[in-house]
Write a protein that holds these residues in place. Structure first.
Motif, PDB file in Angstrom:
ATOM      1  N   UNK A 170       0.812  -1.218   0.000  1.00  0.00           N
ATOM      2  CA  UNK A 170       0.000   0.000   0.000  1.00  0.00           C
ATOM      3  C   UNK A 170       0.849   1.272   0.000  1.00  0.00           C
ATOM      4  N   UNK A 171       2.114   1.143   0.440  1.00  0.00           N
ATOM      5  CA  UNK A 171       3.014   2.303   0.521  1.00  0.00           C
ATOM      6  C   UNK A 171       4.363   1.941  -0.104  1.00  0.00           C
ATOM      7  N   UNK A 172       4.404   1.793  -1.421  1.00  0.00           N
ATOM      8  CA  UNK A 172       5.619   1.299  -2.089  1.00  0.00           C
ATOM      9  C   UNK A 172       6.845   2.181  -1.899  1.00  0.00           C
ATOM     10  N   UNK A 173       6.651   3.449  -1.544  1.00  0.00           N
ATOM     11  CA  UNK A 173       7.794   4.342  -1.350  1.00  0.00           C
ATOM     12  C   UNK A 173       8.227   4.412   0.110  1.00  0.00           C
ATOM     13  N   UNK A 174       7.652   3.590   0.960  1.00  0.00           N
ATOM     14  CA  UNK A 174       7.914   3.674   2.398  1.00  0.00           C
ATOM     15  C   UNK A 174       9.379   3.400   2.726  1.00  0.00           C
ATOM     16  N   UNK A 175       9.886   4.146   3.687  1.00  0.00           N
ATOM     17  CA  UNK A 175      11.235   3.920   4.187  1.00  0.00           C
ATOM     18  C   UNK A 175      11.146   3.069   5.453  1.00  0.00           C
ATOM     19  N   UNK A 176      12.309   2.610   5.918  1.00  0.00           N
ATOM     20  CA  UNK A 176      12.339   1.822   7.150  1.00  0.00           C
ATOM     21  C   UNK A 176      11.848   2.661   8.323  1.00  0.00           C
ATOM     22  N   UNK A 177      12.167   3.961   8.311  1.00  0.00           N
ATOM     23  CA  UNK A 177      11.712   4.846   9.393  1.00  0.00           C
ATOM     24  C   UNK A 177      10.186   4.870   9.468  1.00  0.00           C
ATOM     25  N   UNK A 178       9.541   4.893   8.308  1.00  0.00           N
ATOM     26  CA  UNK A 178       8.079   4.944   8.260  1.00  0.00           C
ATOM     27  C   UNK A 178       7.446   3.618   8.674  1.00  0.00           C
ATOM     28  N   UNK A 179       8.251   2.572   8.664  1.00  0.00           N
ATOM     29  CA  UNK A 179       7.756   1.258   9.089  1.00  0.00           C
ATOM     30  C   UNK A 179       7.970   1.024  10.584  1.00  0.00           C
ATOM     31  N   UNK A 180       8.520   2.023  11.270  1.00  0.00           N
ATOM     32  CA  UNK A 180       8.831   1.866  12.694  1.00  0.00           C
ATOM     33  C   UNK A 180       7.625   1.447  13.537  1.00  0.00           C
ATOM     34  N   UNK A 181       6.404   1.980  13.284  1.00  0.00           N
ATOM     35  CA  UNK A 181       5.257   1.512  14.072  1.00  0.00           C
ATOM     36  C   UNK A 181       5.047   0.001  13.979  1.00  0.00           C
ATOM     37  N   UNK A 182       5.321  -0.590  12.811  1.00  0.00           N
ATOM     38  CA  UNK A 182       5.204  -2.049  12.668  1.00  0.00           C
ATOM     39  C   UNK A 182       6.266  -2.750  13.506  1.00  0.00           C
ATOM     40  N   UNK A 183       7.453  -2.174  13.512  1.00  0.00           N
ATOM     41  CA  UNK A 183       8.538  -2.744  14.308  1.00  0.00           C
ATOM     42  C   UNK A 183       8.175  -2.684  15.794  1.00  0.00           C
ATOM     43  N   UNK A 184       7.633  -1.558  16.217  1.00  0.00           N
ATOM     44  CA  UNK A 184       7.238  -1.413  17.621  1.00  0.00           C
ATOM     45  C   UNK A 184       6.156  -2.419  17.995  1.00  0.00           C
ATOM     46  N   UNK A 185       5.209  -2.620  17.089  1.00  0.00           N
ATOM     47  CA  UNK A 185       4.140  -3.580  17.348  1.00  0.00           C
ATOM     48  C   UNK A 185       4.710  -4.990  17.480  1.00  0.00           C
ATOM     49  N   UNK A 186       5.647  -5.326  16.584  1.00  0.00           N
ATOM     50  CA  UNK A 186       6.287  -6.632  16.648  1.00  0.00           C
ATOM     51  C   UNK A 186       6.974  -6.837  17.999  1.00  0.00           C
ATOM     52  N   UNK A 187       7.708  -5.829  18.434  1.00  0.00           N
ATOM     53  CA  UNK A 187       8.439  -5.942  19.688  1.00  0.00           C
ATOM     54  C   UNK A 187       7.484  -6.050  20.877  1.00  0.00           C
ATOM     55  N   UNK A 188       6.364  -5.352  20.800  1.00  0.00           N
ATOM     56  CA  UNK A 188       5.359  -5.457  21.867  1.00  0.00           C
ATOM     57  C   UNK A 188       4.768  -6.866  21.923  1.00  0.00           C
ATOM     58  N   UNK A 189       4.513  -7.440  20.754  1.00  0.00           N
ATOM     59  CA  UNK A 189       3.956  -8.797  20.711  1.00  0.00           C
ATOM     60  C   UNK A 189       4.983  -9.815  21.199  1.00  0.00           C
ATOM     61  N   UNK A 190       6.258  -9.574  20.867  1.00  0.00           N
ATOM     62  CA  UNK A 190       7.315 -10.449  21.361  1.00  0.00           C
ATOM     63  C   UNK A 190       7.364 -10.411  22.885  1.00  0.00           C
ATOM     64  N   UNK A 191       7.204  -9.218  23.447  1.00  0.00           N
ATOM     65  CA  UNK A 191       7.217  -9.077  24.905  1.00  0.00           C
ATOM     66  C   UNK A 191       6.056  -9.845  25.538  1.00  0.00           C
ATOM     67  N   UNK A 192       4.909  -9.841  24.871  1.00  0.00           N
ATOM     68  CA  UNK A 192       3.754 -10.597  25.380  1.00  0.00           C
ATOM     69  C   UNK A 192       4.077 -12.080  25.393  1.00  0.00           C
ATOM     70  N   UNK A 193       4.701 -12.559  24.312  1.00  0.00           N
ATOM     71  CA  UNK A 193       5.068 -13.976  24.242  1.00  0.00           C
ATOM     72  C   UNK A 193       6.083 -14.320  25.326  1.00  0.00           C
ATOM     73  N   UNK A 194       7.050 -13.430  25.509  1.00  0.00           N
ATOM     74  CA  UNK A 194       8.132 -13.730  26.442  1.00  0.00           C
ATOM     75  C   UNK A 194       7.695 -13.630  27.900  1.00  0.00           C
ATOM     76  N   UNK A 195       6.892 -12.635  28.224  1.00  0.00           N
ATOM     77  CA  UNK A 195       6.562 -12.387  29.627  1.00  0.00           C
ATOM     78  C   UNK A 195       5.131 -12.715  30.014  1.00  0.00           C
TER      79      UNK A 195
END
Length: 201
Positions: A170-195
């Protein structure tokens, strides 16, 4: 790889990243690379082969620059942070290469979709290796089977890849910086799995 062939390939990466497979022009590639169009086809045979070679070159470069063997496996969070930082640095150092990888993965040319899907499926086996390495060092709670823990973590990675793929489509010009919310969500879900997500009572 010869100097001229290497030059063609690097120019092609930029051309495909900027214009996509269909709109990319071998005329522009030959002009920027300073070679004849005939030489491009001598080396690569076709535009399709040039594209797949450019993608494979890009992925190989990414794997060299971001070696999975160096990823921390002490816990999921550290691994996710390391991976995020490495990908961000790579996207800044090689913007056209990163863009072509994202493009070819999330929105491949129809004529090459099956081949590229098979190629990326094979490449993503490194993810399986990482999951196994992490789980080998985790002390699982009593009653939790290794196979079940493995499937949960693998599903988390697969879900994250699906989210990233949809976002890039949906956002073919997206940079890694603009994908940061997805990265944050991933890390939050990882924390749920771990803790865990349930408060002790």
């Amino acid at each position: 790889m010869g100097d001229k062939k290497n030059k063609i390939l690097k120019v092609a990466i930029g051309e495909f990243a900027d214009h996509g497979y269909k709109a990319a022009s071998t005329n522009r590639i030959s002009e920027v690379a300073g070679v004849s169009k005939g030489l491009i086809f001598h080396y690569f045979g076709s535009k399709e082969k040039l594209y797949t070679t450019a993608v494979e070159y890009s992925v190989d470069l990414a794997m060299q620059e971001v070696p999975v063997a160096e990823m921390p496996t002490e816990d999921f969070i550290q691994g996710a942070i390391w991976s995020t930082k490495q990908k961000l640095n790579f996207s800044r150092k090689y913007p056209a290469v990163f863009k072509l990888i994202m493009q070819s993965y999330a929105n491949p040319p129809a004529s090459l979709a099956k081949r590229l899907h098979a190629y990326y499926t094979e490449m993503l086996q490194v993810q399986e290796t990482y999951v196994n390495q992490v789980l080998e060092k985790v002390q699982l709670r009593e009653g939790v089977a290794y196979e079940d823990a493995h499937d949960v973590v693998r599903a988390l990675f697969d879900y994250t890849i699906m989210m990233a793929t949809d976002f890039i489509r949906d956002n073919p010009e997206a940079t890694m910086d603009e994908m940061q919310p997805l990265v944050n969500k991933f890390m939050n879900m990882v924390a749920v799995v771990e803790y865990g997500m349930m408060r002790e009572t």
